[in-house]
Write a protein that holds these residues in place. Structure first.
Motif, PDB file in Angstrom:
ATOM      1  N   LEU A   1     -10.945 -26.031  20.795  1.00 26.31           N
ATOM      2  CA  LEU A   1     -11.420 -26.741  21.981  1.00 26.31           C
ATOM      3  C   LEU A   1     -10.351 -26.644  23.061  1.00 26.31           C
ATOM      4  O   LEU A   1      -9.204 -27.046  22.848  1.00 26.31           O
ATOM      5  CB  LEU A   1     -11.708 -28.204  21.642  1.00 26.31           C
ATOM      6  N   ILE A   2     -10.719 -26.127  24.215  1.00 22.99           N
ATOM      7  CA  ILE A   2      -9.787 -26.013  25.344  1.00 22.99           C
ATOM      8  C   ILE A   2     -10.076 -27.161  26.304  1.00 22.99           C
ATOM      9  O   ILE A   2     -11.115 -27.196  26.963  1.00 22.99           O
ATOM     10  CB  ILE A   2      -9.927 -24.649  26.034  1.00 22.99           C
ATOM     11  N   CYS A   3      -9.155 -28.114  26.348  1.00 19.33           N
ATOM     12  CA  CYS A   3      -9.360 -29.311  27.169  1.00 19.33           C
ATOM     13  C   CYS A   3      -8.060 -29.754  27.833  1.00 19.33           C
ATOM     14  O   CYS A   3      -7.885 -30.920  28.170  1.00 19.33           O
ATOM     15  CB  CYS A   3      -9.934 -30.439  26.318  1.00 19.33           C
ATOM     16  N   GLY A   4      -7.140 -28.817  28.012  1.00 20.84           N
ATOM     17  CA  GLY A   4      -5.848 -29.106  28.630  1.00 20.84           C
ATOM     18  C   GLY A   4      -5.083 -27.810  28.804  1.00 20.84           C
ATOM     19  O   GLY A   4      -5.680 -26.724  28.848  1.00 20.84           O
ATOM     20  N   ASP A   5      -3.774 -27.902  28.908  1.00 16.00           N
ATOM     21  CA  ASP A   5      -2.951 -26.691  29.028  1.00 16.00           C
ATOM     22  C   ASP A   5      -3.225 -25.756  27.854  1.00 16.00           C
ATOM     23  O   ASP A   5      -3.250 -26.177  26.699  1.00 16.00           O
ATOM     24  CB  ASP A   5      -1.466 -27.062  29.039  1.00 16.00           C
ATOM     25  N   GLU A   6      -3.444 -24.494  28.167  1.00 16.18           N
ATOM     26  CA  GLU A   6      -3.695 -23.484  27.148  1.00 16.18           C
ATOM     27  C   GLU A   6      -3.347 -22.119  27.735  1.00 16.18           C
ATOM     28  O   GLU A   6      -3.422 -21.932  28.959  1.00 16.18           O
ATOM     29  CB  GLU A   6      -5.159 -23.533  26.703  1.00 16.18           C
ATOM     30  N   THR A   7      -2.987 -21.177  26.910  1.00 16.86           N
ATOM     31  CA  THR A   7      -2.477 -19.898  27.386  1.00 16.86           C
ATOM     32  C   THR A   7      -3.394 -19.218  28.406  1.00 16.86           C
ATOM     33  O   THR A   7      -2.947 -18.876  29.516  1.00 16.86           O
ATOM     34  CB  THR A   7      -2.177 -18.966  26.202  1.00 16.86           C
ATOM     35  N   PRO A   8      -4.672 -18.983  28.135  1.00 19.08           N
ATOM     36  CA  PRO A   8      -5.508 -18.303  29.133  1.00 19.08           C
ATOM     37  C   PRO A   8      -5.719 -19.129  30.398  1.00 19.08           C
ATOM     38  O   PRO A   8      -5.856 -18.566  31.496  1.00 19.08           O
ATOM     39  CB  PRO A   8      -6.834 -18.066  28.396  1.00 19.08           C
ATOM     40  N   ILE A   9      -5.735 -20.462  30.266  1.00 19.34           N
ATOM     41  CA  ILE A   9      -5.878 -21.324  31.448  1.00 19.34           C
ATOM     42  C   ILE A   9      -4.664 -21.164  32.361  1.00 19.34           C
ATOM     43  O   ILE A   9      -4.798 -20.947  33.573  1.00 19.34           O
ATOM     44  CB  ILE A   9      -6.044 -22.800  31.031  1.00 19.34           C
ATOM     45  N   VAL A  10      -3.470 -21.249  31.787  1.00 20.97           N
ATOM     46  CA  VAL A  10      -2.249 -21.139  32.584  1.00 20.97           C
ATOM     47  C   VAL A  10      -2.131 -19.741  33.194  1.00 20.97           C
ATOM     48  O   VAL A  10      -1.709 -19.581  34.348  1.00 20.97           O
ATOM     49  CB  VAL A  10      -1.002 -21.479  31.740  1.00 20.97           C
ATOM     50  N   ASP A  11      -2.527 -18.719  32.445  1.00 24.98           N
ATOM     51  CA  ASP A  11      -2.511 -17.350  32.981  1.00 24.98           C
ATOM     52  C   ASP A  11      -3.341 -17.248  34.254  1.00 24.98           C
ATOM     53  O   ASP A  11      -2.921 -16.645  35.249  1.00 24.98           O
ATOM     54  CB  ASP A  11      -3.051 -16.362  31.938  1.00 24.98           C
ATOM     55  N   VAL A  12      -4.526 -17.839  34.240  1.00 27.31           N
ATOM     56  CA  VAL A  12      -5.395 -17.784  35.422  1.00 27.31           C
ATOM     57  C   VAL A  12      -4.823 -18.628  36.557  1.00 27.31           C
ATOM     58  O   VAL A  12      -4.787 -18.196  37.713  1.00 27.31           O
ATOM     59  CB  VAL A  12      -6.823 -18.260  35.070  1.00 27.31           C
ATOM     60  N   LEU A  13      -4.365 -19.837  36.228  1.00 27.80           N
ATOM     61  CA  LEU A  13      -3.841 -20.713  37.284  1.00 27.80           C
ATOM     62  C   LEU A  13      -2.630 -20.098  37.980  1.00 27.80           C
ATOM     63  O   LEU A  13      -2.417 -20.311  39.179  1.00 27.80           O
ATOM     64  CB  LEU A  13      -3.477 -22.081  36.704  1.00 27.80           C
ATOM     65  N   LEU A  14      -1.842 -19.330  37.237  1.00 30.45           N
ATOM     66  CA  LEU A  14      -0.669 -18.687  37.835  1.00 30.45           C
ATOM     67  C   LEU A  14      -1.048 -17.611  38.856  1.00 30.45           C
ATOM     68  O   LEU A  14      -0.217 -17.209  39.670  1.00 30.45           O
ATOM     69  CB  LEU A  14       0.221 -18.091  36.744  1.00 30.45           C
ATOM     70  N   LYS A  15      -2.291 -17.154  38.827  1.00 29.09           N
ATOM     71  CA  LYS A  15      -2.752 -16.205  39.849  1.00 29.09           C
ATOM     72  C   LYS A  15      -2.929 -16.889  41.196  1.00 29.09           C
ATOM     73  O   LYS A  15      -2.997 -16.228  42.230  1.00 29.09           O
ATOM     74  CB  LYS A  15      -4.078 -15.585  39.417  1.00 29.09           C
ATOM     75  N   ASN A  16      -3.058 -18.211  41.158  1.00 30.27           N
ATOM     76  CA  ASN A  16      -3.183 -19.024  42.369  1.00 30.27           C
ATOM     77  C   ASN A  16      -4.365 -18.579  43.234  1.00 30.27           C
ATOM     78  O   ASN A  16      -4.258 -18.479  44.455  1.00 30.27           O
ATOM     79  CB  ASN A  16      -1.883 -18.964  43.187  1.00 30.27           C
ATOM     80  N   ASN A  17      -5.501 -18.324  42.601  1.00 32.35           N
ATOM     81  CA  ASN A  17      -6.676 -17.875  43.353  1.00 32.35           C
ATOM     82  C   ASN A  17      -7.795 -18.923  43.403  1.00 32.35           C
ATOM     83  O   ASN A  17      -8.911 -18.624  43.796  1.00 32.35           O
ATOM     84  CB  ASN A  17      -7.208 -16.556  42.785  1.00 32.35           C
ATOM     85  N   LEU A  18      -7.486 -20.168  42.988  1.00 34.42           N
ATOM     86  CA  LEU A  18      -8.426 -21.276  43.129  1.00 34.42           C
ATOM     87  C   LEU A  18      -8.013 -22.122  44.330  1.00 34.42           C
ATOM     88  O   LEU A  18      -6.869 -22.049  44.785  1.00 34.42           O
ATOM     89  CB  LEU A  18      -8.426 -22.128  41.859  1.00 34.42           C
ATOM     90  N   LYS A  19      -8.908 -22.945  44.822  1.00 32.39           N
ATOM     91  CA  LYS A  19      -8.574 -23.743  46.020  1.00 32.39           C
ATOM     92  C   LYS A  19      -7.383 -24.658  45.761  1.00 32.39           C
ATOM     93  O   LYS A  19      -6.586 -24.920  46.657  1.00 32.39           O
ATOM     94  CB  LYS A  19      -9.790 -24.522  46.521  1.00 32.39           C
ATOM     95  N   TYR A  20      -7.267 -25.154  44.536  1.00 33.88           N
ATOM     96  CA  TYR A  20      -6.073 -25.854  44.065  1.00 33.88           C
ATOM     97  C   TYR A  20      -6.190 -26.036  42.567  1.00 33.88           C
ATOM     98  O   TYR A  20      -7.255 -25.803  41.968  1.00 33.88           O
ATOM     99  CB  TYR A  20      -5.845 -27.202  44.768  1.00 33.88           C
ATOM    100  N   SER A  21      -5.098 -26.451  41.946  1.00 34.78           N
ATOM    101  CA  SER A  21      -5.073 -26.695  40.505  1.00 34.78           C
ATOM    102  C   SER A  21      -3.871 -27.571  40.198  1.00 34.78           C
ATOM    103  O   SER A  21      -3.097 -27.929  41.098  1.00 34.78           O
ATOM    104  CB  SER A  21      -4.963 -25.375  39.729  1.00 34.78           C
ATOM    105  N   VAL A  22      -3.683 -27.894  38.922  1.00 38.62           N
ATOM    106  CA  VAL A  22      -2.524 -28.705  38.535  1.00 38.62           C
ATOM    107  C   VAL A  22      -1.214 -27.985  38.861  1.00 38.62           C
ATOM    108  O   VAL A  22      -0.152 -28.623  38.914  1.00 38.62           O
ATOM    109  CB  VAL A  22      -2.554 -29.061  37.035  1.00 38.62           C
ATOM    110  N   LEU A  23      -1.268 -26.680  39.096  1.00 41.34           N
ATOM    111  CA  LEU A  23      -0.061 -25.937  39.442  1.00 41.34           C
ATOM    112  C   LEU A  23       0.232 -25.930  40.948  1.00 41.34           C
ATOM    113  O   LEU A  23       1.261 -25.408  41.364  1.00 41.34           O
ATOM    114  CB  LEU A  23      -0.165 -24.482  38.956  1.00 41.34           C
TER     115      LEU A  23
END
Length: 383
Positions: A125-147
């Motif tokens: 169950l992915i419901c928090g920090d997880e490897t593929p989630i952080v990989d995507v967030l590091l691309k910084n291509n969403l309007k905002y995120s926890v990063l």
């Protein structure tokens, strides 16, 4: 079915267990209880020896500083290993995170090998920090995120993101790859994980968070003479959740409406104490950098509170909402001040939003309905 839920970080697994138990399943939770939150578990693996011994705590501070070795992480692995002989014969094992045991990735991998070998279906169950989630967030291509705070000021905030960024190191990545490869399916709990997972290429199933509405009694909000605004600061995630924005906005609200509001701010309380504050407040400031609601926000909404949290356009469209069930908290102080000001000056809106919030939780997050969706997903997945 016999079901083993591994890990607990938000009360998600407890509510899921309650829904599954209502359906007649046998369910156990193994986990640490998540530090100061003290969530209930059936098989505890928290560090009791190191945590309760002043000499060992001192030694642990030294080993962490000099050798980056955490004795508590080793103890958690040891506690889990002792439980392995009884953690078998389950129809379903679900991990709440690739490192649900909260130990070193190498140790977790070995323990999972044994756990998986003696049970049937396995799910992550992915419901928090997880490897593929952080990989995507590091691309910084969403309007905002926890990063977002990290991108805005990496030098000042990096220390607050050590836990999150660790999910991209080689050992943690190997652990995720092992879990993903050996599990029968991946599940995600809200849109903040669904949206980035859509960029990964992984197959997954989206199942909303279960909320036990039987335990969270809804009392329609009466228009108060003084509005109570509550914000709970979490020492581990305050930066990621935008606490600084909320606190600055609250300072302005206190100056503007001092005699009309009561502002309560607490820091890192156990779950039961935190809930007492939620129940006595009218407005809850939960988190900012989100599209959807996290677990604390959903429980507050179930109580009929007005919650400042993620309620983005994507959320409104997914659930086909025309009226607000929560306040979309943007990373902008003046926006938060304006939204709070409107509610303070129009308190009848508190009652209306609170009712809609409860109705939304009952429709989309009811713990028994969600438990049925989980069992259907587990049953239709071929091992």
């Amino acid at each position: 079915m016999r079901i083993l839920l591994v890990g607990e970080f938000s009360r998600l697994h407890n509510s899921l267990k309650e829904g599954l138990t209502a359906l007649g399943h046998e369910v156990h939770i193994v986990g640490t209880g998540d530090d100061f939150k003290k969530y209930p578990v059936d098989f505890p693996i928290s560090s009791t020896l190191v945590a309760s011994n002043s000499l060992l705590r001192f030694c642990n501070r030294i080993t962490r500083k000099l050798f980056r070795l955490d004795l508590e992480a080793y103890e958690r692995a040891y506690q889990f290993r002792k439980l392995l002989p009884i953690l078998k014969g389950y129809d379903v094992v679900q991990l709440i995170n690739s490192n649900a045991i909260e130990t070193y990735p190498k140790l977790a991998l070995r323990l999972y090998e044994k756990l998986f070998a003696q049970n049937s279906k396995k799910f992550l169950l992915i419901c928090g920090d997880e490897t593929p989630i952080v990989d995507v967030l590091l691309k910084n291509n969403l309007k905002y995120s926890v990063l977002t705070p990290y991108f805005n000021n990496p030098a000042a905030t990096k220390k607050y993101y050590n836990y999150t960024l660790n999910y991209t190191n080689n050992q943690q990545r190997k652990l995720f790859d092992f879990v993903q490869t050996n599990c029968d399916g991946l599940l995600v709990s809200d849109l903040d994980y669904k949206i980035p997972m859509e960029q990964t290429g992984f197959d997954f199933t989206f199942i909303p968070n279960p909320i036990n509405t039987d335990k969270l009694e809804f009392i329609p909000m009466e228009i108060p003479s003084k509005i109570v605004i509550f914000h709970g600061v979490n020492k581990y995630s305050a930066v990621k959740k935008g606490s600084s924005v909320f606190l600055e906005a609250l300072s302005k609200i206190e100056l503007k409406y001092g005699n009309k509001v009561e502002i309560r701010i607490v820091n890192s309380l156990p779950y039961d104490e935190y809930q007492k504050h939620i129940r006595s407040a009218h407005i809850i400031l939960d988190q900012i950098y989100a599209f959807d609601q996290g677990y604390n926000a959903l429980e507050a909404m179930a109580l009929g509170k007005v919650v400042f949290t993620g309620a983005e356009t994507e959320f409104q469209e997914y659930y086909q909402l025309t009226d607000s069930v929560a306040i979309n908290a943007l990373p902008d102080v003046e926006s938060i001040v304006q939204q709070l000001s409107f509610l303070i000056e129009n308190p009848e809106e508190l009652t209306l939003i609170g009712k809609r919030a409860r109705q939304f939780i009952e429709k989309e997050h009811h713990f028994v309905k969600i438990a049925e969706i989980y069992t259907e997903s587990w049953n239709t997945t071929n091992p």
